[in-house]
Scaffold this motif. Structure first.
Motif: not given
Length: 1022
Positions: A413-417, A479-494, A392-397
């Motif tokens: 982002d979150a990924m659990v299963g 097996t219980d799996y979990g992954q969580y992250s926070m990502a920041l992306d910023w683009k200036g002129d240079s 029995d397998k399940w996964g979610a994002t």
């Protein structure tokens, strides 16, 4: 992403066309190679989020020069349009018009592209914030842009990613994953060039890149290295559902910005984000799959929902599946050195010596001389097994994204299963190497097949007291799996800045039990064509092991319980500076960053034996027989009928009955404090790299060069094994810890030169490493009582390193075709092997009933970094071509094929000096897919082949090979409407068998059949 254009008037390109097309922008900094203007703008759109509009009739579609990675949108546009007579103009913050330099007004525009599977028509509405064009060319004259979620489209997207990524890489995108028959993520990855998988009982479990062992591959999800419940660093891909994955890139030559690089390569997995789609998205799929051996039908379903509102967006996906698979297998038919009998005390040793001389003419002058006794071998055992594996397998994002502009985003982002597996194993086994037995009669021996090693193999032997066993085993894994992250992306002129904080964790619990009944009796064991067999011998008291339930005595109901917890925390920041230096115009980008990771793996283990109806009771030992329990034939215990390999049918105790009848009230398996260990690992790394772009003559070059400094500290603690004054072994009363550390500088270099339009020359060189498995560095001791061996951990292990380089050429055609060839070499140092490092004398070994079996000297083995190095070199060939490029009547047909061939130096790991390739390395692998598709119908057939390889080295003496394996999979789909599709898929249609042998195919070790799977599915996409 490539699009089909009809009656070109105006073209609009937007990054949000599909999630697969958008993904590379957040995975790597892309370079835009020389190509037609529409394709170059498409690539730039994916990177920047800008929409480009131009009048194709007046502007034409000139070929543009290559653009290096890391340029700003303005700098990239200036380079793209240089010498074309065109200019660019911003209509608003996100829309740019491309027009002739003397044009006084912007060109017509169109709406954003729709997701895959939807066609944008000529009458698309015009955005309200864009001024209407002068000259009367209204939106009604827009071209049709055909966008479909087809397999050929996914191949083209993967080619775009390959062309733009720094270094050597290959990718698959969501369409490829969804439309192929596969049972998990590992099986989806086998379509990538150079990637093969390891199979266990019909299921892909681990990933090999370029034929190298799975532990040499570094795996990350959303740029966060993935925790595993396996106890090593290799990832158990069978716990991940393929439906939750949006894109996978296998990077084969690293940059300094990559976390480690991996000796084989890095598998970079990405899940979807809401702003990857231009509008609301809803996908649902369901299927049922039938296994030919178990005859069970397994359900599977998945859905994805995504939407955006203003500056915010959200996405969720979920998949769940059940799998019931039966495997019929022989196993355990390995070599055993004759020292097993010759070194025994009393008449067992002397009889073995005399029988060898009498029947085989072998004169053993010293029964304790291992160089003599290790070269005379016999069959260890024969086992006939039936496995029933239920999963029995399940996964979610989930993804929550804040994106107020194309230059800034903040994403959670979150990924659990969860992955639950129950495996029943019913085993009828005959151990020739019984502790009570010795040689009786040698009927056939082989002095020729392995004569080059001075070895003699006893092919057919009668034994005095074979240990026959009926084993009912049950393995329950969760097996219980979990992954969580926070990502920041910023683009200036240079300046560009991206940062990440995250957690990845896995917790695995394994509950194992084995109901064991034993009968000692004379028997005869021999090799057969594809396995082995045990039959009655001519000696008095011999039995038919499959039909003698009253002869089998209860020995024990054995249980073990293991719990592994793996946690990893990470934080990183990357800073990019775009440069425009008058004194050094070739230097375009400087990038630097830092990453910190804190990983901990903890393991608890315990075992217990039930020998009677209450705690401490031994009432059942040697009194209760197998016949005293209710028995069922194998054909009734598991679905699918009798044992398919030999058409055998025997009776055993079902695990369902055993668990209820033998576990008395209040029984549990306690954890043993002496078996506990924990390993903490802290890593700090810094890197810096640069991007150069310049022309030599008419050839544009891009170069990426840099270095990564890695500093690692390891703290391993557990209960240290000790020898007591009375000669017994045990553990310290309190945990003992030991620190380890290492640091290194890992340089990398990647270069691309466009020799002519669409013809790229790539070169790469780097130093990479793979860290030792945390289980190998842990303080612990495990015992193998039957092999008289202790295995200890080694906290002083160092990583395995590789110095590698690669050169290749890639030809890209405008119709999506790709032809590529590369040559690579790896010099691998510090390979981890198990080596004899000591001996513990006078160890008492007891039988299950508590009686003394004997006093033995135990060898102590530890994982160590081997001296010397392996040299691995190889070639990789890729051909992807739509056959319509040759003739119109082949329109819709295509081929996608790749081939990898390796050659490695021989290592001589065997204590007998037998030269072998690196364990786990397969010298030849190839994949071939042929497909046809039109607007409604698609069909493809894929064949994946992996050559033979050394799986392990038995007793550190005899190489055990896994045979070459090839599997054919088929997929057929029909689109009922634009939004609904049905599919028929087949896995292992030719019903291939997994097999292996020791040193020569005439000495088989296993024969495993897992059957074929046929599935029928429905997919809805809105």
């Amino acid at each position: 992403m490539r699009r089909t254009l009809f009656l070109s008037i105006a073209l609009a390109l937007q990054v949000t066309a599909t999630a697969a097309a958008a993904e590379p922008a957040r995975v790597a900094s892309e370079a835009i190679a020389s190509q037609p203007l529409d394709a170059a703008l498409n690539a730039l759109s994916r990177q920047t989020g800008l929409q480009f509009v131009y009048n194709a009739q007046s502007a034409g579609n000139p070929r543009t020069p290559g653009v290096p990675a890391g340029l700003s949108a303005d700098a990239a546009l200036s380079r793209l349009l240089a010498g074309t007579g065109l200019r660019y103009r911003y209509l608003n913050a996100t829309t740019v018009t491309i027009e002739a330099q003397d044009s006084a007004s912007p060109a017509p525009t169109s709406s954003a592209l729709a997701p895959a599977g939807i066609a944008v028509t000529a009458n698309a509405p015009q955005p309200a914030d864009v001024a209407a064009p002068s000259g009367g060319a209204g939106a009604q004259n827009l071209e049709t842009i055909q966008v479909t979620g087809s397999y050929s489209r996914s191949l083209e997207q993967a080619v775009d990613i390959k062309r733009a990524t720094v270094g050597f890489s290959d990718s698959i995108v969501a369409t490829d994953v969804a439309d192929f028959p596969e049972q998990n993520l590992a099986e989806a990855l086998q379509r990538v060039p150079g990637v093969t998988i390891e199979r266990s009982k019909g299921l892909g479990t681990k990933v090999n890149v370029r034929g190298l062992p799975s532990e040499y591959t570094h795996v990350s999800i959303n740029d966060l290295a993935t925790a595993s419940g396996s106890g090593g660093r290799d990832v158990e891909f069978d716990m991940f559902a393929s439906e939750i994955i949006q894109q996978v890139t296998v990077q084969k030559s690293p940059t300094a910005a990559d976390e480690e690089g991996g000796i084989a390569g890095s598998v970079k997995i990405s899940t979807a984000r809401p702003f990857d789609y231009s509008e609301r998205k809803l996908v649902f799929s369901a299927e049922g799959a039938h296994n030919s051996i178990s005859e069970e039908v397994d359900p599977r379903f998945a859905f994805l929902a995504a939407d955006t509102w203003g500056d915010w967006g959200a996405l969720v996906s979920y998949s769940q599946s059940k799998r019931t698979n039966r495997t019929d297998s022989t196993s355990g038919i390995n070599f055993r050195p004759s020292s097993r009998f010759l070194t025994a005390s009393g008449t067992r040793g002397t009889q073995a010596q005399s029988v060898l001389l009498r029947d085989a003419g072998v004169n053993i002058t010293n029964r304790n001389d291992s160089d003599q006794t290790n070269r005379v071998v016999f069959q260890d055992k024969v086992g006939d097994r039936v496995y029933l594996n239920e999963q029995d397998k399940w996964g979610a994002t989930g993804s929550l994204q804040y994106k107020p502009s194309s230059t800034f985003s903040l994403t959670f982002d979150a990924m659990v299963g969860g992955y639950d597996s129950t495996e029943d194993e019913y085993d009828a086994a005959a151990y020739s190497a019984s502790s009570r037995s010795t040689f009786d009669t040698i009927h056939e021996y082989d002095a020729d097949t392995l004569s080059q090693y001075g070895m003699l193999v006893l092919r057919d032997v009668s034994y005095t007291a074979t240990q026959h066993e009926m084993l009912s085993k049950e393995r329950i894994n969760k097996t219980d799996y979990g992954q969580y992250s926070m990502a920041l992306d910023w683009k200036g002129d240079s300046w560009y800045v991206d940062a990440l904080v995250g957690y990845s964790g896995a917790e695995k619990t394994s509950d194992y039990s084995n109901l064991k009944h034993v009968a000692y009796a004379p028997s005869r064991t021999r090799w057969t064509g594809d396995s082995g067999e045990t039959i009655p011998s001519s000696a008095p008291g011999s039995i038919d092991m499959y039909n003698a339930s009253d002869k089998y005595l209860f020995e024990a109901y054995e249980t073990t319980l293991e719990k592994v917890k793996d946690d990893k925390y990470a934080a990183q920041v990357n800073v990019t500076r775009l440069l425009d230096l008058a004194f050094l115009p070739a230097l375009h980008t400087v990038k630097f960053g830092a990453r910190y990771t804190d990983r901990s793996k903890e393991r608890q283990y315990g075992e217990a034996k039930i020998t009677g109806p209450t705690a401490g009771s031994a009432a059942w030992v040697n009194t209760r027989t197998l016949a005293d329990s209710p028995l069922q034939s194998i054909s009734d215990i598991v679905p699918g009928g009798s044992y398919s390999h030999k058409r055998l049918d025997w009776e055993q105790v079902s695990n369902e009955y055993a668990r209820g009848a033998f576990r008395y009230d209040g029984f549990y398996t306690p954890f043993d404090p002496g078996q506990f260990y924990q390993v903490d690992e802290k890593v700090m790394s810094f890197y810096a790299m640069t991007d150069f772009a310049f022309d030599i003559g008419s050839v544009p070059f891009t170069i990426n060069a840099g270095a990564r400094y890695v500093d690692t500290k390891v703290d391993s603690f557990g209960f240290h094994p000790i020898q007591r004054p009375d000669g017994s072994t045990g553990y310290t009363d309190t945990p003992v810890s030991k620190d380890g550390s290492y640091d290194d500088l890992l340089p990398s270099f990647n270069m691309t030169a466009e020799l002519s339009p669409g013809l790229l020359l790539r070169a790469a060189a780097s130093k990479v490493m793979m860290r030792p498995a945390l289980t190998d560095v842990a303080y612990k001791r495990t015992a193998s009582w039957s092999s008289y061996r202790f295995t200890d951990g080694n906290p002083e292990l160092k990583p395995t390193y590789a110095k590698q380089w690669e050169v290749g050429v890639e030809k890209y055609l405008d119709n999506g075709a790709l032809f590529a060839a590369s040559y690579f070499r790896k010099n691998i140092d510090g390979v981890v092997i198990n080596s004899l490092t000591g001996m513990v004398e006078d160890v008492a070994v007891y039988n299950a009933n508590g009686s003394l079996n004997g006093i033995y000297d135990f060898d102590v083995y530890q994982p160590v970094n081997a001296k010397g190095s392996y040299e691995v070199d190889g070639i990789e060939l890729v051909a992807q071509m739509p056959l319509g490029m040759f003739t119109p009547w082949l329109e819709g047909f295509g081929i996608n094929a790749n081939y990898t061939m390796l050659d490695s130096s021989l290592a001589g790991e065997s204590d007998l000096g037998i030269k072998t390739p690196m364990p786990g390395l397969s010298e030849k692998t190839w994949n071939f897919t042929a497909y046809y598709e039109n607007e409604r119908f698609d069909a493809r057939v894929s064949y994946n082949h992996k050559d033979e390889y050394v799986e392990s080295i038995g007793y550190n003496l005899y190489p055990i090979y896994r045979d070459a394996y090839g599997q054919m999979d088929v997929s057929i789909g029909y689109r009922i409407t634009d939004n609904i599709k049905i599919s028929l898929k087949g896995i292992n249609l030719t019903n291939e068998i997994t097999s292996g042998y020791t040193m020569d195919p005439s000495f088989p070790t296993m024969y495993e059949a897992s059957g074929r799977r046929i599935s029928l599915g429905l997919r809805a996409d809105f």
